[in-house]
Design an enzyme around this catalytic site. Structure first.
Site, PDB file in Angstrom:
ATOM      1  N   LYS A  86       0.651  -1.224  -0.009  1.00  0.00           N
ATOM      2  CA  LYS A  86       0.121  -0.184  -0.100  1.00  0.00           C
ATOM      3  C   LYS A  86       0.824   1.237  -0.060  1.00  0.00           C
ATOM      4  CE  LYS A  86      -3.688   0.014   2.799  1.00  0.00           C
ATOM      5  NZ  LYS A  86      -4.473   0.073   3.857  1.00  0.00           N
TER       6      LYS A  86
HETATM    7  C1  E4P Z   1      -7.702   0.462   4.825  1.00  0.00           C
HETATM    8  O1  E4P Z   1      -6.937  -0.426   5.305  1.00  0.00           O
HETATM    9  C2  E4P Z   1      -7.612   1.732   5.013  1.00  0.00           C
HETATM   10  O2  E4P Z   1      -6.179   2.369   5.725  1.00  0.00           O
HETATM   11  C3  E4P Z   1      -8.848   1.832   6.363  1.00  0.00           C
HETATM   12  O3  E4P Z   1      -9.784   1.134   5.676  1.00  0.00           O
HETATM   13  C4  E4P Z   1      -9.151   3.233   6.819  1.00  0.00           C
HETATM   14  O4  E4P Z   1     -10.098   3.213   7.790  1.00  0.00           O
HETATM   15  P1  E4P Z   1     -10.324   4.404   8.702  1.00  0.00           P
HETATM   16  O5  E4P Z   1     -10.917   5.426   8.082  1.00  0.00           O
HETATM   17  O6  E4P Z   1     -11.496   3.510   9.580  1.00  0.00           O
HETATM   18  O7  E4P Z   1      -8.879   4.644   9.687  1.00  0.00           O
END
Ligand code: E4P
Length: 228
Positions: A86
């Site tokens: 990522k």
């Molecule tokens: C995916 O892994 C994203 O980083 C994650 O869904 C972010 O979620 P949040 O907005 O609840 O922190």
């Protein structure tokens, strides 16, 4: 729409990987920090639970181009096939995405808030873009509408990049992006449970059991057929 689990909690991953049709697990630095301990050991344990056929998405923590490349390669070497790196959607992130995807490393471009960012990430060769739904909706923007725009843009361009929607706070948001043509969504444990449970399902099942028992007692179809 394919579903992934957005957590690094090993108990939750074991449970959902056993009972639910999940296609993989996504993490980010915050998710790993929440579990504490040794993040490398946690990631290795996640890979062991889900096996090598499911996807594991892991976010980089380095900041400059060369070190992100080294880190991305190390992550994939450590966690094996079906590991996606990522990369946040920045200028360096786009350059890294192009470099890694040209060399066969799958990249999930993350922290996407607009269709424009998704388009650039796709053009750079991303395997996935991860638009953040509730973080967008919390700013009075249209997170679900952004997914719809990305789906339209990707269809017109014919790109192979897929949409992996993330950052959900309600089960309805998950359904809404599915309707808009989203390829995959990553969801926390609480919302995953909400997608399945329904009080009328529970009362229906209880009614079936009561009616059967009143008519036939403790027997079951298996017992009747096998006489055991
Ligand atoms: C995916 O892994 C994203 O980083 C994650 O869904 C972010 O979620 P949040 O907005 O609840 O922190």
């Amino acid at each position: 729409m394919r579903i992934l689990l957005d957590t690094a909690n090993l108990d939750d991953i074991r449970y959902f990987n056993t009972y639910y049709p999940i296609e993989g697990v996504t993490t980010n630095p915050t998710i790993l920090a929440k579990e504490g301990g040794d993040p490398l050991a946690t990631l290795k344990a996640i890979r062991e639970i889900i096996g090598e056929d499911k996807e594991l998405h892991v976010q980089v923590t380095e900041h400059d181009f060369d070190r992100i490349i080294d880190e991305a390669r190390a992550i994939v070497d450590y966690l094996g096939i079906n590991t996606f790196v990522k990369i946040p959607v920045t200028d360096i992130g786009l350059r890294v995405t192009k470099y890694l995807s040209d060399r066969g490393i799958g990249v999930t471009v993350t922290a996407v808030l607009t269709a424009a960012q998704a388009m650039l990430a796709s053009n750079a060769g991303a395997s996935y873009v991860a638009p953040y739904i509730s973080r967008s909706e919390n700013l009075c923007a249209d997170g679900v509408g952004t997914v719809a725009d990305i789906a339209d843009i990707f269809e017109v361009s014919g790109t192979d990049t897929q949409i992996l929607a993330a950052s959900f706070k309600t089960a309805k948001e998950v359904l809404d992006v599915a309707v808009e043509g989203c390829h995959a969504a990553t969801i926390g444990s609480g919302i995953m449970k909400m997608l399945l449970s329904h009080t009328t399902t529970d009362t229906s099942i209880a009614g079936f059991e009561k009616d059967w028992k009143e008519a036939f007692g403790d027997t079951t179809l298996l017992k009747l057929i096998t006489k055991k």
